[in-house]
Design a protein around this motif. Structure first.
Motif, PDB file in Angstrom:
ATOM      1  N   LEU A 218      -2.912  -8.437  15.571  1.00  0.00           N
ATOM      2  CA  LEU A 218      -2.026  -8.673  14.423  1.00  0.00           C
ATOM      3  C   LEU A 218      -2.816  -8.892  13.143  1.00  0.00           C
ATOM      4  O   LEU A 218      -2.413  -8.424  12.076  1.00  0.00           O
ATOM      5  N   ARG A 219      -3.898  -9.618  13.259  1.00  0.00           N
ATOM      6  CA  ARG A 219      -4.717  -9.844  12.070  1.00  0.00           C
ATOM      7  C   ARG A 219      -5.260  -8.519  11.535  1.00  0.00           C
ATOM      8  O   ARG A 219      -5.329  -8.309  10.319  1.00  0.00           O
ATOM      9  N   LYS A 220      -5.635  -7.626  12.448  1.00  0.00           N
ATOM     10  CA  LYS A 220      -6.109  -6.315  12.015  1.00  0.00           C
ATOM     11  C   LYS A 220      -4.972  -5.526  11.362  1.00  0.00           C
ATOM     12  O   LYS A 220      -5.151  -4.872  10.330  1.00  0.00           O
ATOM     13  N   GLU A 221      -3.791  -5.597  11.984  1.00  0.00           N
ATOM     14  CA  GLU A 221      -2.619  -4.900  11.422  1.00  0.00           C
ATOM     15  C   GLU A 221      -2.297  -5.407  10.016  1.00  0.00           C
ATOM     16  O   GLU A 221      -2.042  -4.625   9.104  1.00  0.00           O
ATOM     17  N   MET A 222      -2.335  -6.748   9.843  1.00  0.00           N
ATOM     18  CA  MET A 222      -2.025  -7.319   8.543  1.00  0.00           C
ATOM     19  C   MET A 222      -3.127  -7.029   7.527  1.00  0.00           C
ATOM     20  O   MET A 222      -2.866  -6.826   6.343  1.00  0.00           O
ATOM     21  N   ALA A 223      -4.361  -6.999   8.002  1.00  0.00           N
ATOM     22  CA  ALA A 223      -5.473  -6.659   7.113  1.00  0.00           C
ATOM     23  C   ALA A 223      -5.324  -5.235   6.595  1.00  0.00           C
ATOM     24  O   ALA A 223      -5.577  -4.963   5.407  1.00  0.00           O
ATOM     25  N   ASP A 224      -4.904  -4.327   7.478  1.00  0.00           N
ATOM     26  CA  ASP A 224      -4.668  -2.940   7.050  1.00  0.00           C
ATOM     27  C   ASP A 224      -3.537  -2.874   6.024  1.00  0.00           C
ATOM     28  O   ASP A 224      -3.610  -2.111   5.054  1.00  0.00           O
ATOM     29  N   LYS A 225      -2.495  -3.671   6.267  1.00  0.00           N
ATOM     30  CA  LYS A 225      -1.369  -3.706   5.336  1.00  0.00           C
ATOM     31  C   LYS A 225      -1.808  -4.233   3.973  1.00  0.00           C
ATOM     32  O   LYS A 225      -1.448  -3.686   2.922  1.00  0.00           O
ATOM     33  N   LYS A 226      -2.584  -5.320   3.981  1.00  0.00           N
ATOM     34  CA  LYS A 226      -3.075  -5.888   2.717  1.00  0.00           C
ATOM     35  C   LYS A 226      -3.970  -4.892   1.985  1.00  0.00           C
ATOM     36  O   LYS A 226      -3.902  -4.760   0.760  1.00  0.00           O
ATOM     37  N   LYS A 227      -4.813  -4.200   2.748  1.00  0.00           N
ATOM     38  CA  LYS A 227      -5.701  -3.219   2.142  1.00  0.00           C
ATOM     39  C   LYS A 227      -4.909  -2.094   1.489  1.00  0.00           C
ATOM     40  O   LYS A 227      -5.194  -1.673   0.363  1.00  0.00           O
ATOM     41  N   GLN A 228      -3.889  -1.612   2.206  1.00  0.00           N
ATOM     42  CA  GLN A 228      -3.056  -0.550   1.648  1.00  0.00           C
ATOM     43  C   GLN A 228      -2.311  -1.032   0.407  1.00  0.00           C
ATOM     44  O   GLN A 228      -2.224  -0.315  -0.596  1.00  0.00           O
ATOM     45  N   GLU A 370      -2.749   8.056   4.062  1.00  0.00           N
ATOM     46  CA  GLU A 370      -1.894   9.156   4.501  1.00  0.00           C
ATOM     47  C   GLU A 370      -0.500   9.090   3.889  1.00  0.00           C
ATOM     48  O   GLU A 370       0.315   9.987   4.098  1.00  0.00           O
ATOM     49  N   ALA A 371      -0.222   8.019   3.143  1.00  0.00           N
ATOM     50  CA  ALA A 371       1.115   7.830   2.572  1.00  0.00           C
ATOM     51  C   ALA A 371       1.209   8.465   1.192  1.00  0.00           C
ATOM     52  O   ALA A 371       0.310   8.320   0.355  1.00  0.00           O
ATOM     53  N   GLU A 372       2.315   9.152   0.952  1.00  0.00           N
ATOM     54  CA  GLU A 372       2.595   9.721  -0.365  1.00  0.00           C
ATOM     55  C   GLU A 372       3.404   8.711  -1.178  1.00  0.00           C
ATOM     56  O   GLU A 372       4.220   7.956  -0.624  1.00  0.00           O
ATOM     57  N   VAL A 373       3.181   8.712  -2.498  1.00  0.00           N
ATOM     58  CA  VAL A 373       3.819   7.728  -3.379  1.00  0.00           C
ATOM     59  C   VAL A 373       4.399   8.432  -4.597  1.00  0.00           C
ATOM     60  O   VAL A 373       3.769   9.353  -5.155  1.00  0.00           O
ATOM     61  N   VAL A 374       5.603   8.002  -4.998  1.00  0.00           N
ATOM     62  CA  VAL A 374       6.238   8.476  -6.231  1.00  0.00           C
ATOM     63  C   VAL A 374       6.489   7.276  -7.126  1.00  0.00           C
ATOM     64  O   VAL A 374       7.003   6.251  -6.669  1.00  0.00           O
ATOM     65  N   MET A 375       6.130   7.413  -8.402  1.00  0.00           N
ATOM     66  CA  MET A 375       6.317   6.332  -9.369  1.00  0.00           C
ATOM     67  C   MET A 375       7.175   6.853 -10.517  1.00  0.00           C
ATOM     68  O   MET A 375       6.850   7.857 -11.151  1.00  0.00           O
ATOM     69  N   VAL A 376       8.297   6.176 -10.773  1.00  0.00           N
ATOM     70  CA  VAL A 376       9.253   6.597 -11.806  1.00  0.00           C
ATOM     71  C   VAL A 376       9.297   5.537 -12.894  1.00  0.00           C
ATOM     72  O   VAL A 376       9.339   4.335 -12.601  1.00  0.00           O
ATOM     73  N   ARG A 377       9.277   5.998 -14.146  1.00  0.00           N
ATOM     74  CA  ARG A 377       9.341   5.061 -15.280  1.00  0.00           C
ATOM     75  C   ARG A 377      10.749   5.056 -15.859  1.00  0.00           C
ATOM     76  O   ARG A 377      11.336   6.107 -16.100  1.00  0.00           O
ATOM     77  N   HIS A 378      11.262   3.849 -16.098  1.00  0.00           N
ATOM     78  CA  HIS A 378      12.583   3.668 -16.710  1.00  0.00           C
ATOM     79  C   HIS A 378      12.380   2.854 -17.999  1.00  0.00           C
ATOM     80  O   HIS A 378      12.568   1.639 -18.023  1.00  0.00           O
ATOM     81  N   LEU A 388       5.824   7.754   1.896  1.00  0.00           N
ATOM     82  CA  LEU A 388       6.612   8.983   2.006  1.00  0.00           C
ATOM     83  C   LEU A 388       5.807  10.029   2.772  1.00  0.00           C
ATOM     84  O   LEU A 388       4.572  10.081   2.675  1.00  0.00           O
ATOM     85  N   SER A 389       6.524  10.862   3.507  1.00  0.00           N
ATOM     86  CA  SER A 389       5.859  11.974   4.200  1.00  0.00           C
ATOM     87  C   SER A 389       5.845  13.220   3.328  1.00  0.00           C
ATOM     88  O   SER A 389       4.919  14.033   3.400  1.00  0.00           O
ATOM     89  N   THR A 390       6.878  13.381   2.510  1.00  0.00           N
ATOM     90  CA  THR A 390       6.967  14.513   1.576  1.00  0.00           C
ATOM     91  C   THR A 390       7.426  14.009   0.220  1.00  0.00           C
ATOM     92  O   THR A 390       8.090  12.968   0.115  1.00  0.00           O
ATOM     93  N   VAL A 391       7.087  14.772  -0.817  1.00  0.00           N
ATOM     94  CA  VAL A 391       7.483  14.436  -2.188  1.00  0.00           C
ATOM     95  C   VAL A 391       8.262  15.608  -2.761  1.00  0.00           C
ATOM     96  O   VAL A 391       7.820  16.762  -2.654  1.00  0.00           O
ATOM     97  N   SER A 392       9.410  15.312  -3.379  1.00  0.00           N
ATOM     98  CA  SER A 392      10.299  16.378  -3.870  1.00  0.00           C
ATOM     99  C   SER A 392      10.307  16.497  -5.393  1.00  0.00           C
ATOM    100  O   SER A 392      11.081  17.288  -5.936  1.00  0.00           O
TER     101      SER A 392
END
Length: 434
Positions: A218-228, A370-378, A388-392
């Motif tokens: 779990l500590r490794k899992e959480m460390a990966d999450k924090k790193k991401q 490996e994660a895709e990210v979309v950032m929208v400005r309002h 995300l696996s795909t970006v549209s």
């Protein structure tokens, strides 16, 4: 000076009074609506837990769901307690009205009995005729006839009032019985919710014990999450800085163009002092007033988006259909394992479509591992959709509320973040529609 002091004291008193006032009491309908919403969220969490149970292994996400279900269950119990308070107030009010109606009915009956007794004592036609013909004048006789008619009408009115009061009293008694039945039903629901709460606490404790048995993983899992999350937050910060630089550059170019246009325009003659002194001072521009001279996102479109985004706080649609498994902020899942979530993590089916929550412009798209990210400005606010696996969509594209920006990856978790130009992260749950 005295006037300013008195005004300040008055303002302070008004503020204290407004703070001291209790929150408005919710109606039965509002409480029922709230309870239905809580139950819906509990059902959504249950469905997500059913999905996690298929993995045959306890995870931090499962623990987060269990903790969230406990909070929702406690909210359901508080809701029932509030309903019981409303019902009890209704019962007290009904009982007071019943006592009042009974007293009124007793008074009406006494008055009616007295009128009947009087009529009985003077029941003979001779007495009535004697009462009329004993009048000293003709007009007096007419008045006595009207009096007798009025007295008869009064008796009939008393009788009608007694019947109406009896009907109203019976209706109140029947209503009180219904309210008592509602109270009994609410108490049963309360008891059931408390039993469920105890069972769910035991389930949560069992999961905690299982998780503690493989704490190293779990500590490794959480460390990966924090790193991401750290990489994601750094990428968001860099994107915001780029957006600020681009906006500042556009503002500078616009100011330069305006200055050149003003220099090229013919110079107007200076009006004489007598007329110039009467000219009003030009107000500050709309951009300066709305931005306070601090934000660089001061175009008409940005100001409009910023204002509308704020107005819709608490009413934004969800980016994906699912359940929040990890809330915003710092949380301790098991002893010694904490995580400060920069947004909310929403459990959803892999491949579920992700939609933008408000009109805006795609600021950037990027990858974090490996994660895709979309950032929208309002305007001066930003929403980020990660894992995300795909970006549209693509950078610079204008998007509208509900427009698809991508799909949830195979982990089945969407990280949704709300931030502003200053790098402040907000609790997305406070922005999303309940």
């Amino acid at each position: 000076m005295l006037k300013h002091l008195l005004a300040a004291i008055l303002l302070f008193a008004i503020v204290l009074r407004s703070e001291a006032q209790p929150p408005p009491v919710q109606s039965k309908a509002d409480l029922e609506k709230e309870r239905a919403q809580i139950q819906k969220e509990i059902d959504d969490v249950r469905q997500s837990l059913d999905e996690t149970h298929k993995n045959k292994r306890e995870t931090l996400g499962q623990l987060a769901l269990l903790q969230r279900r406990l909070k929702l269950r406690e909210s359901a119990i508080r809701n029932i307690n509030a309903q019981l308070d409303v019902i009890q107030n209704d019962m007290n009010s009904s009982w007071q009205e019943i006592v009042k109606l009974k007293a009124e009915l007793d008074t009406l009956k006494i008055q009616y009995a007295q009128s009947i007794l009087f009529a009985y004592k003077n029941r003979s036609s001779y007495d009535f005729m004697n009462f009329i013909f004993s009048a000293s004048t003709f007009n007096d006789a007419l008045r006595r006839i009207e009096y007798l008619k009025s007295y008869r009408a009064y008796r009939e009115e008393r009788a009608e009032n007694i019947r109406n009061t009896q009907q109203l009293l019976q209706a109140k008694i029947d209503g009180l019985q219904v309210t008592r039945a509602q109270r009994a039903d609410a108490l049963k629901k309360q008891s059931k919710e408390r039993l469920l709460l105890e069972d769910e606490k035991k389930e949560k404790d069992a999961v905690v014990q299982q998780l503690q048995s493989h704490e190293k993983e779990l500590r490794k899992e959480m460390a990966d999450k924090k790193k991401q999350d750290s990489r994601l937050e750094a990428a968001i910060t860099a994107a915001v800085r780029r957006a600020i630089r681009e906006a500042a550059k556009k503002n500078a170019e616009a100011s330069k163009a305006a200055a050149e246009a003003a220099a090229a325009a013919p110079v107007a003659k200076t009006p004489p002092p007598s007329t110039a002194s009467n000219e009003p001072v030009a107000p500050a521009s709309l951009e300066t007033v709305k931005s306070g001279g601090k934000s660089v996102f001061t175009s008409d479109e940005d100001l409009h988006l910023t204002g509308d985004f704020i107005k819709n706080k608490g009413h934004l649609p969800w980016p994906v259909s699912g359940t929040i498994s990890m809330s915003f902020g710092l949380h301790e899942y098991i002893q010694g394992i904490k995580h400060n979530n920069i947004g909310v993590t929403i459990d959803a089916h892999p491949g579920s479509v992700v939609k933008t929550v408000f009109d805006g412009v795609v600021e950037t798209t990027f990858s974090v591992g490996e994660a895709e990210v979309v950032m929208v400005r309002h305007g001066k606010y930003f929403t980020t959709y990660s894992n995300l696996s795909t970006v549209s969509v693509q950078k610079g594209e204008k998007v509208h509320t509900g427009q698809i920006v991508g799909q949830v990856d195979t982990k089945g978790q969407l990280d949704f973040i709300v931030s502003d130009e200053k790098g402040i992260n907000y609790d997305p749950e406070r922005w999303l529609r309940r």
